[in-house]
Enzyme design. Structure first.
Site, PDB file in Angstrom:
ATOM      1  N   LYS A  70       0.820  -1.214   0.000  1.00 55.15           N
ATOM      2  CA  LYS A  70       0.000   0.000   0.000  1.00 55.15           C
ATOM      3  C   LYS A  70       0.849   1.256   0.000  1.00 55.15           C
ATOM      4  O   LYS A  70       0.425   2.282  -0.529  1.00 55.15           O
ATOM      5  CB  LYS A  70      -0.967  -0.007   1.190  1.00 55.15           C
ATOM      6  CG  LYS A  70      -2.011  -1.083   1.054  1.00 55.15           C
ATOM      7  CD  LYS A  70      -3.342  -0.694   1.645  1.00 55.15           C
ATOM      8  CE  LYS A  70      -4.400  -1.690   1.181  1.00 55.15           C
ATOM      9  NZ  LYS A  70      -5.631  -1.617   1.963  1.00 55.15           N
TER      10      LYS A  70
ATOM     11  N   LYS B 268      -7.958 -12.145 -10.036  1.00 55.51           N
ATOM     12  CA  LYS B 268      -9.184 -12.329  -9.287  1.00 55.51           C
ATOM     13  C   LYS B 268     -10.166 -11.188  -9.546  1.00 55.51           C
ATOM     14  O   LYS B 268      -9.756 -10.052  -9.738  1.00 55.51           O
ATOM     15  CB  LYS B 268      -8.819 -12.343  -7.787  1.00 55.51           C
ATOM     16  CG  LYS B 268      -9.660 -13.246  -6.950  1.00 55.51           C
ATOM     17  CD  LYS B 268      -9.118 -13.330  -5.534  1.00 55.51           C
ATOM     18  CE  LYS B 268      -9.981 -12.533  -4.578  1.00 55.51           C
ATOM     19  NZ  LYS B 268      -9.578 -12.648  -3.175  1.00 55.51           N
TER      20      LYS B 268
ATOM     21  N   LYS C  25     -12.997  -6.277  -5.788  1.00 57.19           N
ATOM     22  CA  LYS C  25     -13.890  -5.157  -5.546  1.00 57.19           C
ATOM     23  C   LYS C  25     -13.182  -3.815  -5.645  1.00 57.19           C
ATOM     24  O   LYS C  25     -13.805  -2.796  -5.849  1.00 57.19           O
ATOM     25  CB  LYS C  25     -14.613  -5.309  -4.208  1.00 57.19           C
ATOM     26  CG  LYS C  25     -13.761  -5.200  -2.952  1.00 57.19           C
ATOM     27  CD  LYS C  25     -14.693  -5.212  -1.743  1.00 57.19           C
ATOM     28  CE  LYS C  25     -14.109  -5.761  -0.462  1.00 57.19           C
ATOM     29  NZ  LYS C  25     -13.082  -5.021   0.218  1.00 57.19           N
TER      30      LYS C  25
END
Ligand code: TRP
Length: 364
Positions: free
Chosen positions: A144, A226, A229
């Site tokens: 991150k 994958k 979201k």
């Protein structure tokens, strides 16, 4: 209370095992408490078909065997800059969606993390029992930081301490998480060892629990990654709240494979696009790959793709409608998260009080 204790081998999800088999293979034991399971979900992206088929679909049945806590981790979400209105909307929308997917608020404790101050309070204490070196080794922090180079804030760094607090407050036995969160649960376990080593048995040692059942749904445009979201573009991602026409369009554009046979055959190695569509169709219609191959024998992708789209449209229709209905009923939603926070706080505060006493804070 007498409970049937059963943990299936090989990480199989206990709720996927029929009750009859659980009763046969499990042991009846008298316990003071049902085993506790807890998981947090960060409301940082809209839920997808992948979240449903891969996880949520299987949660409803867990409540039978476990005392389950699910919370919207809004405090975790702000470690990355969020638009306030979006965060608020997603938090409530996710709660409504979970209920629409079958998580019964009477049988599960559903809460919003920021509503139970004990999370932040224990989080602070645990900051003081976690080492700089440990936090520096977290792969999510490194990831991150790379992605948000202009906002490497302290919260991003100490995120695992808050997560440890989320977990340890409720003294859970199992913490269902994805592979990517396992390192954080391991850190929580190190904290338990350190803290209990100094002060005695304060926290129960939690086990990470990575369910193996559930379809792994891949992105429709990029079947090697994958369906996620947090994927901003979203063209290969089907969201739970997508309208039927959006779903139809996304499946129409889904990549199939450029092999010459152009038939519906399950071969994830050479035909990953078709294999993904087959997994989705299998999960949506409860069919096996062999049945699907037989069903579309002699037919091309032009027939198969719309069939998958229709199956998904029908699968998601009741969820979307129910979630929309619940979302419109603000009073109901409020009663759910208020009751959840109240029940959770009672448990969490018990642990927090014990911790405060152990570290030497004066009782109020
Ligand atoms: N970090 C988790 C994620 O990003 C969410 C989370 C926060 C969580 N607190 C938790 C998961 C406690 C399990 C237990 O997905």
């Amino acid at each position: 209370m007498v409970y049937c204790l059963y943990m299936p081998p090989d990480g199989e999800d206990p709720h996927s095992v029929p009750a009859a088999r659980r009763e046969k293979e499990g042991t009846m034991e008298t316990l003071e408490r049902k085993k506790v399971m807890l998981s947090g979900i960060k409301p940082s992206g809209d839920l997808t078909l992948g979240s449903y088929l891969g996880a949520i679909k299987n949660w409803a049945a867990r409540a039978e065997q476990f005392d389950c806590y699910y919370f919207m981790a809004d405090a975790h979400a702000i470690t990355v800059r969020q638009k306030p209105a979006d965060l608020r909307r997603r938090t409530l929308e996710q709660l409504a969606q979970y209920i629409a997917c079958g998580l019964d608020p009477e049988q599960n404790t559903l809460l919003i993390q920021s509503h139970v101050p004990a999370h932040a309070e224990l989080g602070w204490v645990l900051n003081c029992y976690t080492m700089f070196g440990e936090l520096s080794r977290m792969t999510q922090f490194k990831d991150k930081s790379r992605k948000n180079a202009d906002n490497i804030n302290g919260g991003l760094f100490t995120y695992p301490c808050l997560m440890a607090a989320d977990i340890l407050l409720y003294q859970p036995d199992y913490v269902p998480v994805g592979e990517d969160q396992k390192q954080h649960v391991e850190l929580a376990r190190n904290i338990v060892q350190r803290f209990n080593g100094i002060y005695g048995q304060v926290f129960r040692m939690p086990e990470p629990y990575i369910p193996k059942v559930g379809a792994r749904v891949m992105d429709l445009l990029n079947p090697s990654s994958k369906m996620s979201k947090s994927d901003e573009a979203g063209a290969g991602v089907v969201y739970l709240m997508d309208r039927p026409e959006d779903i139809a369009r996304k499946f129409k554009r889904a990549v199939t494979d450029s092999d010459t046979e152009r038939c519906v055959r399950y071969d994830p190695e050479t035909k990953p696009g078709v294999a993904n569509l087959m997994s989705i169709y299998a999960a949506a219609t409860d069919r096996s790959f062999a049945q699907i191959e037989a069903e579309f024998e002699g037919q091309g992708y032009g027939v198969f793709k719309p069939a998958v789209a229709d199956a998904v449209i029908e699968l998601l229709r009741p969820i979307r409608e129910e979630a929309t209905r619940i979302l419109a009923d603000k009073a109901y939603l409020q009663s759910v998260y208020r009751a959840g926070a109240e029940k959770a706080a009672a448990i969490a505060n018990r642990t927090l009080r014990k911790v405060y006493k152990k570290v030497g804070f004066v009782e109020r």
